[in-house]
Design a protein around this motif. Structure first.
Motif, mmCIF file in Angstrom:
data_model
loop_
_atom_site.group_PDB
_atom_site.id
_atom_site.type_symbol
_atom_site.label_atom_id
_atom_site.label_comp_id
_atom_site.label_asym_id
_atom_site.label_seq_id
_atom_site.Cartn_x
_atom_site.Cartn_y
_atom_site.Cartn_z
ATOM 1 N N LYS A 68 0.966 -1.202 -0.138
ATOM 2 C CA LYS A 68 0.059 -0.055 0.077
ATOM 3 C C LYS A 68 0.660 1.321 0.024
ATOM 4 N N TYR B 288 -11.886 -3.312 -2.502
ATOM 5 C CA TYR B 288 -12.479 -3.394 -1.300
ATOM 6 C C TYR B 288 -14.093 -3.167 -1.479
ATOM 7 N N LEU C 4 -16.471 -5.791 2.483
ATOM 8 C CA LEU C 4 -15.749 -5.084 3.608
ATOM 9 C C LEU C 4 -16.733 -4.137 4.279
ATOM 10 N N ARG D 57 -18.751 -6.152 6.713
ATOM 11 C CA ARG D 57 -17.951 -6.706 7.906
ATOM 12 C C ARG D 57 -17.448 -5.549 8.511
ATOM 13 N N ARG D 58 -16.971 -4.299 8.063
ATOM 14 C CA ARG D 58 -16.196 -3.464 8.927
ATOM 15 C C ARG D 58 -16.959 -2.154 8.642
ATOM 16 N N VAL E 285 -15.299 2.170 6.791
ATOM 17 C CA VAL E 285 -13.800 1.697 6.710
ATOM 18 C C VAL E 285 -13.680 1.487 5.362
ATOM 19 N N MET F 128 -10.571 3.118 3.425
ATOM 20 C CA MET F 128 -9.508 2.517 2.660
ATOM 21 C C MET F 128 -9.442 2.575 1.430
ATOM 22 N N ARG G 264 -0.880 -14.411 4.716
ATOM 23 C CA ARG G 264 -1.703 -13.902 5.679
ATOM 24 C C ARG G 264 -0.887 -14.374 7.122
ATOM 25 N N THR H 59 -4.665 -7.622 11.202
ATOM 26 C CA THR H 59 -4.929 -6.157 10.612
ATOM 27 C C THR H 59 -4.461 -4.926 11.557
ATOM 28 N N ARG I 118 3.400 -6.539 9.465
ATOM 29 C CA ARG I 118 2.653 -5.492 10.328
ATOM 30 C C ARG I 118 3.271 -5.202 11.584
ATOM 31 N N PHE J 183 -5.806 0.801 16.000
ATOM 32 C CA PHE J 183 -7.534 1.107 15.550
ATOM 33 C C PHE J 183 -7.840 2.478 16.450
ATOM 34 N N ASP K 207 -8.803 5.679 14.659
ATOM 35 C CA ASP K 207 -10.296 6.255 14.531
ATOM 36 C C ASP K 207 -10.131 7.783 15.080
ATOM 37 N N GLY L 96 -7.962 5.504 7.679
ATOM 38 C CA GLY L 96 -7.667 4.204 7.579
ATOM 39 C C GLY L 96 -6.371 3.751 8.273
ATOM 40 N N ILE L 97 -6.346 2.685 8.851
ATOM 41 C CA ILE L 97 -5.427 2.107 9.548
ATOM 42 C C ILE L 97 -4.127 2.003 8.555
ATOM 43 N N ASN M 104 -1.269 -0.061 7.360
ATOM 44 C CA ASN M 104 -0.830 -1.462 7.731
ATOM 45 C C ASN M 104 -0.020 -2.038 6.755
ATOM 46 N N HIS N 188 -1.779 -5.749 1.967
ATOM 47 C CA HIS N 188 -2.854 -6.344 1.961
ATOM 48 C C HIS N 188 -2.531 -7.710 1.267
HETATM 49 P P1 TYD Z 1 -9.994 -6.297 6.893
HETATM 50 O O1 TYD Z 1 -10.196 -7.003 5.407
HETATM 51 O O2 TYD Z 1 -10.890 -6.863 7.884
HETATM 52 O O3 TYD Z 1 -8.442 -6.703 7.369
HETATM 53 P P2 TYD Z 1 -7.163 -7.389 6.313
HETATM 54 O O4 TYD Z 1 -6.664 -6.207 5.647
HETATM 55 O O5 TYD Z 1 -6.415 -7.508 7.629
HETATM 56 O O6 TYD Z 1 -7.550 -8.429 5.576
HETATM 57 O O7 TYD Z 1 -9.900 -4.739 6.667
HETATM 58 C C1 TYD Z 1 -9.359 -4.036 5.298
HETATM 59 C C2 TYD Z 1 -8.566 -3.012 5.920
HETATM 60 O O8 TYD Z 1 -9.449 -1.971 6.475
HETATM 61 C C3 TYD Z 1 -7.373 -3.268 6.768
HETATM 62 O O9 TYD Z 1 -6.351 -3.543 6.147
HETATM 63 C C4 TYD Z 1 -7.398 -1.911 7.526
HETATM 64 C C5 TYD Z 1 -8.550 -1.245 7.215
HETATM 65 N N1 TYD Z 1 -9.278 -0.834 8.407
HETATM 66 C C6 TYD Z 1 -9.143 0.250 9.138
HETATM 67 O O10 TYD Z 1 -8.724 1.215 8.592
HETATM 68 N N2 TYD Z 1 -10.050 0.334 10.204
HETATM 69 C C7 TYD Z 1 -10.652 -0.782 10.953
HETATM 70 O O11 TYD Z 1 -11.212 -0.233 12.054
HETATM 71 C C8 TYD Z 1 -10.505 -1.745 10.252
HETATM 72 C C9 TYD Z 1 -11.400 -2.922 10.958
HETATM 73 C C10 TYD Z 1 -9.881 -2.061 9.193
#
Ligand code: TYD
Length: 157
Positions: free
Chosen positions: A12, A52, A56, A59-60, A64, A68, A92, A98, A109, A117, A121, A126-127, A129, A132
């Motif tokens: 990223k 994304y 996503l 789930r999130r 988010v 992202m 993974r 994450t 990571r 987080f 937040d 976005g985080i 990290n 992907h």
């Molecule tokens: P996710 O698919 O849940 O995680 P991963 O990348 O580990 O498969 O989430 C996608 C991306 O969304 C994740 O890399 C970082 C971002 N994210 C945030 O920025 N804040 C959040 O609270 C969450 C849960 C994810």
């Protein structure tokens, strides 16, 4: 189950900004993951939305997903397709959890980032990290299709 799998890795914008692309790729080379496609690009918003997906958001949360997509399109990224035995799970494991704060030492990571987080937040971002990686073999095939045309993948033994 087919043990020979493909997976999609994105380095990223934060990985490029940090100048650790080579170090991250070295880790995948070390475990013997076979690179079958690689490119440097700046993502269109549409492509980031295909990556994304609605899943996503389910789930999130939609927030988010939006963060992202903004993050992924904020600078150059490197897309890599790897092939290997049960490589989805291996990659993974190598990238770690994450949330960098929770990611174990020894993972990408965990070794190169530490933010939580809670911190992301509080800034409404976005985080960061770094990387992907696909979550399942099915997701990998879909994601490889998002980033690569079939002719951009190299077949060799
Ligand atoms: P996710 O698919 O849940 O995680 P991963 O990348 O580990 O498969 O989430 C996608 C991306 O969304 C994740 O890399 C970082 C971002 N994210 C945030 O920025 N804040 C959040 O609270 C969450 C849960 C994810």
């Amino acid at each position: 189950m087919d043990t020979l799998q493909r997976t999609l890795v994105l380095l990223k914008p934060d990985a490029l900004e940090r100048g650790i692309v080579g170090e991250i790729i070295t880790r995948f080379e070390r475990v013997g993951a076979k690179m079958i496609g690689m490119k440097l690009l700046v993502s269109e918003k549409d492509t980031a939305l295909q990556h994304y997906t609605e899943d996503l958001a389910r789930r999130r949360g939609e927030r988010v997903r939006e963060l992202m997509v903004a993050m992924l399109t904020s600078g150059p990224i490197v897309a890599i397709a790897f092939e290997g035995i049960e490589i989805v799970e291996v990659v993974r494991k190598m990238i770690g959890s994450t949330e960098p704060k929770s990611a174990a030492p020894g993972t990408i990571r965990g070794d190169y980032a530490h933010v939580s987080f809670k911190h992301a937040d509080s800034l409404n971002v976005g985080i960061f990290n770094l990387v992907h990686a696909s979550g399942s073999p099915e997701e990998a095939e879909t994601e490889i299709d998002v980033w690569f045309k079939p002719e951009e993948l190299v077949a060799f033994t």
